[in-house]
Design a protein around this motif. Structure first.
Motif, PDB file in Angstrom:
ATOM      1  N   UNK A 161       0.823  -1.039   0.033  1.00  0.00           N
ATOM      2  CA  UNK A 161      -0.153   0.042  -0.071  1.00  0.00           C
ATOM      3  C   UNK A 161       0.907   1.226   0.069  1.00  0.00           C
ATOM      4  N   UNK A 162       2.167   1.133   0.517  1.00  0.00           N
ATOM      5  CA  UNK A 162       2.860   2.337   0.798  1.00  0.00           C
ATOM      6  C   UNK A 162       3.497   2.611  -0.768  1.00  0.00           C
ATOM      7  N   UNK A 163       3.728   1.762  -1.337  1.00  0.00           N
ATOM      8  CA  UNK A 163       4.175   1.784  -2.826  1.00  0.00           C
ATOM      9  C   UNK A 163       3.223   2.273  -3.639  1.00  0.00           C
ATOM     10  N   UNK A 164       1.951   1.651  -3.673  1.00  0.00           N
ATOM     11  CA  UNK A 164       0.737   2.126  -4.493  1.00  0.00           C
ATOM     12  C   UNK A 164       0.103   3.322  -4.148  1.00  0.00           C
ATOM     13  N   UNK A 165      -0.226   3.736  -3.002  1.00  0.00           N
ATOM     14  CA  UNK A 165      -0.783   4.904  -2.590  1.00  0.00           C
ATOM     15  C   UNK A 165       0.040   6.069  -1.662  1.00  0.00           C
ATOM     16  N   UNK A 166       1.102   5.604  -1.275  1.00  0.00           N
ATOM     17  CA  UNK A 166       1.897   6.541  -0.311  1.00  0.00           C
ATOM     18  C   UNK A 166       1.588   6.464   0.929  1.00  0.00           C
ATOM     19  N   UNK A 184      -3.060   1.277   8.196  1.00  0.00           N
ATOM     20  CA  UNK A 184      -2.558   1.737   9.451  1.00  0.00           C
ATOM     21  C   UNK A 184      -2.683   3.075   9.759  1.00  0.00           C
ATOM     22  N   UNK A 185      -2.440   4.134   8.733  1.00  0.00           N
ATOM     23  CA  UNK A 185      -2.169   5.380   8.775  1.00  0.00           C
ATOM     24  C   UNK A 185      -3.791   5.956   8.722  1.00  0.00           C
ATOM     25  N   UNK A 186      -4.411   5.576   7.828  1.00  0.00           N
ATOM     26  CA  UNK A 186      -5.756   6.247   7.610  1.00  0.00           C
ATOM     27  C   UNK A 186      -6.751   5.418   7.139  1.00  0.00           C
ATOM     28  N   UNK A 187      -7.890   5.500   7.346  1.00  0.00           N
ATOM     29  CA  UNK A 187      -9.015   4.658   6.796  1.00  0.00           C
ATOM     30  C   UNK A 187      -9.411   4.848   5.237  1.00  0.00           C
ATOM     31  N   UNK A 188      -8.962   6.156   4.887  1.00  0.00           N
ATOM     32  CA  UNK A 188      -9.403   6.782   3.580  1.00  0.00           C
ATOM     33  C   UNK A 188      -8.056   6.550   2.714  1.00  0.00           C
ATOM     34  N   UNK A 189      -7.788   5.303   2.377  1.00  0.00           N
ATOM     35  CA  UNK A 189      -6.447   4.983   1.471  1.00  0.00           C
ATOM     36  C   UNK A 189      -6.498   5.605   0.000  1.00  0.00           C
ATOM     37  N   UNK A 190      -7.481   6.052  -0.499  1.00  0.00           N
ATOM     38  CA  UNK A 190      -7.372   6.279  -1.896  1.00  0.00           C
ATOM     39  C   UNK A 190      -7.570   7.792  -1.746  1.00  0.00           C
ATOM     40  N   UNK A 191      -7.733   8.722  -0.408  1.00  0.00           N
ATOM     41  CA  UNK A 191      -8.181   9.832  -0.856  1.00  0.00           C
ATOM     42  C   UNK A 191      -6.811  10.751  -0.995  1.00  0.00           C
ATOM     43  N   UNK A 192      -7.026  11.777  -1.891  1.00  0.00           N
ATOM     44  CA  UNK A 192      -5.704  12.432  -2.369  1.00  0.00           C
ATOM     45  C   UNK A 192      -5.154  11.799  -3.534  1.00  0.00           C
ATOM     46  N   UNK A 193      -5.384  10.595  -3.831  1.00  0.00           N
ATOM     47  CA  UNK A 193      -4.527   9.715  -5.026  1.00  0.00           C
ATOM     48  C   UNK A 193      -5.197  10.608  -6.364  1.00  0.00           C
ATOM     49  N   UNK A 250      -6.196   9.514 -10.514  1.00  0.00           N
ATOM     50  CA  UNK A 250      -6.856   8.506 -11.331  1.00  0.00           C
ATOM     51  C   UNK A 250      -5.710   7.636 -11.832  1.00  0.00           C
ATOM     52  N   UNK A 251      -4.562   8.032 -12.413  1.00  0.00           N
ATOM     53  CA  UNK A 251      -3.714   7.324 -12.998  1.00  0.00           C
ATOM     54  C   UNK A 251      -3.092   6.494 -11.934  1.00  0.00           C
ATOM     55  N   UNK A 252      -2.889   7.028 -10.587  1.00  0.00           N
ATOM     56  CA  UNK A 252      -2.169   6.520  -9.673  1.00  0.00           C
ATOM     57  C   UNK A 252      -2.962   5.089  -9.406  1.00  0.00           C
ATOM     58  N   UNK A 253      -4.035   5.192  -9.409  1.00  0.00           N
ATOM     59  CA  UNK A 253      -5.100   3.984  -8.813  1.00  0.00           C
ATOM     60  C   UNK A 253      -5.121   3.058  -9.918  1.00  0.00           C
ATOM     61  N   UNK A 271      -1.031  -9.219  -1.684  1.00  0.00           N
ATOM     62  CA  UNK A 271      -0.200  -8.045  -2.304  1.00  0.00           C
ATOM     63  C   UNK A 271      -1.414  -7.677  -3.320  1.00  0.00           C
ATOM     64  N   UNK A 272      -2.176  -8.531  -3.936  1.00  0.00           N
ATOM     65  CA  UNK A 272      -3.318  -8.227  -5.006  1.00  0.00           C
ATOM     66  C   UNK A 272      -4.261  -7.143  -4.156  1.00  0.00           C
ATOM     67  N   UNK A 273      -4.461  -7.623  -2.986  1.00  0.00           N
ATOM     68  CA  UNK A 273      -5.636  -6.805  -2.266  1.00  0.00           C
ATOM     69  C   UNK A 273      -5.280  -5.598  -1.687  1.00  0.00           C
ATOM     70  N   UNK A 274      -3.964  -5.625  -1.438  1.00  0.00           N
ATOM     71  CA  UNK A 274      -3.282  -4.136  -1.171  1.00  0.00           C
ATOM     72  C   UNK A 274      -3.140  -3.320  -2.297  1.00  0.00           C
ATOM     73  N   UNK A 275      -2.992  -3.835  -3.473  1.00  0.00           N
ATOM     74  CA  UNK A 275      -3.009  -2.941  -4.694  1.00  0.00           C
ATOM     75  C   UNK A 275      -4.240  -2.571  -5.477  1.00  0.00           C
ATOM     76  N   UNK A 276      -5.425  -3.132  -4.721  1.00  0.00           N
ATOM     77  CA  UNK A 276      -6.590  -2.696  -5.046  1.00  0.00           C
ATOM     78  C   UNK A 276      -7.512  -3.835  -5.526  1.00  0.00           C
ATOM     79  N   UNK A 277      -7.150  -5.140  -5.570  1.00  0.00           N
ATOM     80  CA  UNK A 277      -8.173  -6.139  -6.015  1.00  0.00           C
ATOM     81  C   UNK A 277      -9.414  -6.115  -5.076  1.00  0.00           C
ATOM     82  N   UNK A 278     -10.383  -6.413  -5.749  1.00  0.00           N
ATOM     83  CA  UNK A 278     -11.856  -6.089  -4.903  1.00  0.00           C
ATOM     84  C   UNK A 278     -12.111  -7.499  -4.352  1.00  0.00           C
ATOM     85  N   UNK A 279     -11.526  -7.913  -3.492  1.00  0.00           N
ATOM     86  CA  UNK A 279     -11.842  -9.180  -2.571  1.00  0.00           C
ATOM     87  C   UNK A 279     -11.234  -9.000  -1.145  1.00  0.00           C
TER      88      UNK A 279
END
Length: 456
Positions: free
Chosen positions: A73-78, A82-91, A93-96, A147-155
């Motif tokens: 998650x640190x690599x994908x989203x920065x 453990x830091x925030x519940x809003x993982x995609x906030x501020x990311x 579209x291309x990053x996601x 690894x896939x869930x951390x990168x955004x896999x929907x499971x």
């Protein structure tokens, strides 16, 4: 024709103690087939020791999986959960999009090589039945899921520690040549403990083992599953923490919520049955072989495209559920996210990727309950929208997991609810189960379906 009488079996010649007692094969000093108190005490002490070992191992495995997830998650989203519940906030579209797309390309090749080169991966139920769960293949599969869930896999991410714990218990049982009943209980307990450890929900983990995997309650099974889940959760707590996964307001037991429980329970119960049937078809027809080289990347790309407009469709469902548990989005947004999440989960599992359905189901229940609440709230103005979302979680999981008690407990532990929420959640889950069973009969949906923990 001979009329000679058949010999009468002598006591102790072939009798054994009942399987549930755990005393099979332990004979007393007089050869009666009944275990002595000393033998029973010894078996109980050994079971406690095995439970401790499996619990610690499962907890450490869950902690390692969470650390892996956080690094990805640190690599994908920065940032990581453990830091925030809003993982995609501020990311962006291309990053996601590129994060999950690259993960899909890598996962397609990894899952194909694992299937081609590795030993066949056994499900939790197969491990309970006595089929050894391979060490290396199960380890690779578990970490791939995280690894896939951390990168955004929907499971959901709970399937990884569930299989990891079950594998440890399966290997222990075979190496020590434990009897079939002890092995069955230990594997189920470890699987439930993995679920409890990854989300810090020890009671829900124990109930999962008893209600869904074992299907029966005895003093021996309850002692084992409760202790194993508690030990695993405490062990993993050094990384997972002990805060509830979701933040929301407390649910009250007023008459308004009891009435809402009936409405939400009936509607979300049917949706849960449909979701269970759809997921079963995805698991039963999961892509195999070289086709995974393109189906998994394709599914991840589709989810990435959806995330451009709906960022919270990514991941195990925590982001989507948070939208309605602490926020108040428009009906159009919540409905669109509900549909998108369902499509994303189906495509991900159907493509050949592996993961759980607990937190995706929890999120879809919250979204469905919220949508129902938007329509009903004008007639019940005193109820906040989050109440309908919480009732939707318990109702949806009650039928999607076919486990109403587990649905209630996991909703309570996920959101840190107090006893004031119990009545409404009980009523919602019970209503959902009743209506869901009627819907299953009407739609001719089979009760025995393929889910992540029992897939062949």
């Amino acid at each position: 024709m001979s009329s000679e009488p058949r010999p009468i079996p002598q006591p102790g010649a072939s009798e054994r103690a009942p399987a549930d007692s755990g005393d099979r094969g332990e004979r007393g000093t007089k050869g009666t087939g009944v275990a002595t108190p000393q033998a029973r005490l010894r078996r109980l002490a050994l079971l406690c020791f095995y439970t401790l070992i499996v619990g610690v191992g499962t907890g450490l495995g869950a902690a390692a999986l969470v650390k892996t997830m956080q690094m990805v998650e640190l690599v994908v989203y920065g940032r990581h959960e453990g830091m925030t519940a809003h993982l995609t906030a501020g990311t962006s579209a291309s990053q996601r999009f590129w994060g999950i797309t690259i993960a899909g390309l890598l996962a397609g090749g990894a899952y194909y090589l694992l299937q081609k080169k590795g030993k066949p991966i056994r499900s939790v139920t197969e491990g309970m039945q006595g089929k050894p769960m391979p060490v290396l293949s199960t380890l690779i599969n578990a970490f791939l899921q995280m690894i896939t869930v951390a990168a955004g896999a929907s499971v959901g991410r709970e399937n990884a520690p569930r299989e990891l714990g079950a594998m440890m218990s399966s290997q222990l049982s075979h190496r020590l040549e434990l009897d079939s009943e002890t092995r069955r209980i230990l594997v189920a307990a470890a699987a439930g403990a993995g679920l409890g450890a990854i989300y810090h929900i020890p009671l829900a983990g124990a109930i999962f083992a008893v209600e869904i995997l074992l299907g029966s309650i005895t003093i021996r099974t309850m002692m084992t599953v409760l202790a194993c889940s508690a030990v695993a959760t405490v062990t993993s707590g050094i990384v997972v923490g002990n805060d509830p996964l979701y933040a929301t307001i407390p649910l009250s037991e007023g008459w308004g919520n009891l009435g809402a429980a009936l409405i939400v329970g009936a509607l979300c119960g049917v949706l849960g049955v449909i979701f269970r049937s759809v997921i079963s078809r995805a698991e039963s027809n999961k892509t195999q072989g070289p086709h995974m080289l393109w189906t998994i990347p394709a599914a991840f790309i589709v989810v990435g495209l959806i995330s451009i407009e709906l960022p919270t469709v990514l991941g195990n469902g925590r982001l989507a559920a948070t939208e309605v548990l602490i926020g108040r989005p428009t009906l159009a947004f919540a409905a669109a996210l509900l549909v998108a999440k369902g499509i994303a989960v189906f495509l991900t599992l159907r493509s050949g990727a592996v993961g759980g359905v607990l937190t995706p189901g929890f999120a879809m229940g919250a979204l469905a309950g919220y949508c129902i609440g938007v329509f009903v709230q004008p007639f019940m103005p005193g109820l906040p929208a989050s109440d309908f979302a919480l009732l939707g979680c318990a109702s949806f999981l009650s039928t999607s997991m076919a486990a109403p008690l587990f649905a209630v407990i996991v909703t309570i532990e996920f959101t840190g609810q107090t006893s004031s929420a119990y009545l409404a959640l009980f009523l919602a889950a019970a209503t959902a189960s009743l209506v869901g069973r009627a819907a299953s009969e009407t739609m001719k949906i089979p009760l025995n379906v393929t889910m992540p923990w029992n897939r062949p």
